[in-house]
Design a protein around this motif. Sequence first.
Motif, PDB file in Angstrom:
ATOM      1  N   LEU A  27      -6.188   4.650  -9.049  1.00  0.00           N
ATOM      2  CA  LEU A  27      -6.592   3.743  -7.972  1.00  0.00           C
ATOM      3  C   LEU A  27      -7.126   2.427  -8.540  1.00  0.00           C
ATOM      4  O   LEU A  27      -6.792   1.349  -8.050  1.00  0.00           O
ATOM      5  N   GLU A  28      -7.926   2.507  -9.589  1.00  0.00           N
ATOM      6  CA  GLU A  28      -8.449   1.296 -10.210  1.00  0.00           C
ATOM      7  C   GLU A  28      -7.360   0.506 -10.941  1.00  0.00           C
ATOM      8  O   GLU A  28      -7.469  -0.706 -11.086  1.00  0.00           O
ATOM      9  N   ALA A  29      -6.298   1.179 -11.396  1.00  0.00           N
ATOM     10  CA  ALA A  29      -5.223   0.508 -12.128  1.00  0.00           C
ATOM     11  C   ALA A  29      -4.180  -0.135 -11.208  1.00  0.00           C
ATOM     12  O   ALA A  29      -3.406  -0.976 -11.644  1.00  0.00           O
ATOM     13  N   ALA A  30      -4.159   0.256  -9.931  1.00  0.00           N
ATOM     14  CA  ALA A  30      -3.162  -0.277  -8.998  1.00  0.00           C
ATOM     15  C   ALA A  30      -3.411  -1.765  -8.746  1.00  0.00           C
ATOM     16  O   ALA A  30      -4.551  -2.198  -8.599  1.00  0.00           O
ATOM     17  N   THR A  31      -2.316  -2.532  -8.702  1.00  0.00           N
ATOM     18  CA  THR A  31      -2.427  -3.977  -8.470  1.00  0.00           C
ATOM     19  C   THR A  31      -1.538  -4.478  -7.336  1.00  0.00           C
ATOM     20  O   THR A  31      -1.640  -5.627  -6.936  1.00  0.00           O
ATOM     21  N   LEU A  32      -0.650  -3.614  -6.839  1.00  0.00           N
ATOM     22  CA  LEU A  32       0.259  -3.987  -5.759  1.00  0.00           C
ATOM     23  C   LEU A  32       0.228  -2.926  -4.669  1.00  0.00           C
ATOM     24  O   LEU A  32       0.043  -1.743  -4.955  1.00  0.00           O
ATOM     25  N   SER A  33       0.452  -3.342  -3.423  1.00  0.00           N
ATOM     26  CA  SER A  33       0.510  -2.402  -2.311  1.00  0.00           C
ATOM     27  C   SER A  33       1.702  -2.718  -1.429  1.00  0.00           C
ATOM     28  O   SER A  33       2.133  -3.862  -1.335  1.00  0.00           O
ATOM     29  N   ASP A  34       2.226  -1.670  -0.801  1.00  0.00           N
ATOM     30  CA  ASP A  34       3.348  -1.827   0.110  1.00  0.00           C
ATOM     31  C   ASP A  34       3.192  -0.803   1.227  1.00  0.00           C
ATOM     32  O   ASP A  34       3.113   0.398   0.961  1.00  0.00           O
ATOM     33  N   VAL A  35       3.125  -1.277   2.465  1.00  0.00           N
ATOM     34  CA  VAL A  35       3.015  -0.395   3.621  1.00  0.00           C
ATOM     35  C   VAL A  35       4.379  -0.330   4.292  1.00  0.00           C
ATOM     36  O   VAL A  35       4.931  -1.350   4.704  1.00  0.00           O
ATOM     37  N   LEU A  36       4.917   0.882   4.380  1.00  0.00           N
ATOM     38  CA  LEU A  36       6.224   1.110   4.987  1.00  0.00           C
ATOM     39  C   LEU A  36       6.068   2.184   6.065  1.00  0.00           C
ATOM     40  O   LEU A  36       6.281   3.369   5.795  1.00  0.00           O
TER      41      LEU A  36
END
Length: 131
Positions: A102-111
Amino acid sequence: MKKLLLLSTLLTVLVACRSDETVRAYGAGDRIWTLKLLNDVPFPATATLTFPKTGEIAGQGPCNRYFGAMKVPYPWFDAGPIGSTRMACPDFEAETAFLQALEAATLSDVLGDTLILSNTEGLEMVFKATD
């Protein structure tokens, strides 16, 4: 001319009122997201992610509740630093993997009912809405 000025002013105010540009405002808010896959492998425990208010994340890891800030605009993602309660449990290894990802995530995509968090190093977290 007055109508054009009034319309322009109204549009400016409406755009300024949209103060939440995070993933919450783009379909992730008001839902409970449950982690299903971490790097293409089924996640062995239950972990959730929510966006309770503008600028916040929270959820339940395999062992502990956690919380953090979320202020970058969509599609970017930055959940750090994350704080959590400190209860021990048998799923502590899964908890550590979840919070580190979770701390390493840098992009998000809601589908629709799927939320994908990722980064350029190959991380991929696939969540499903369980609201």
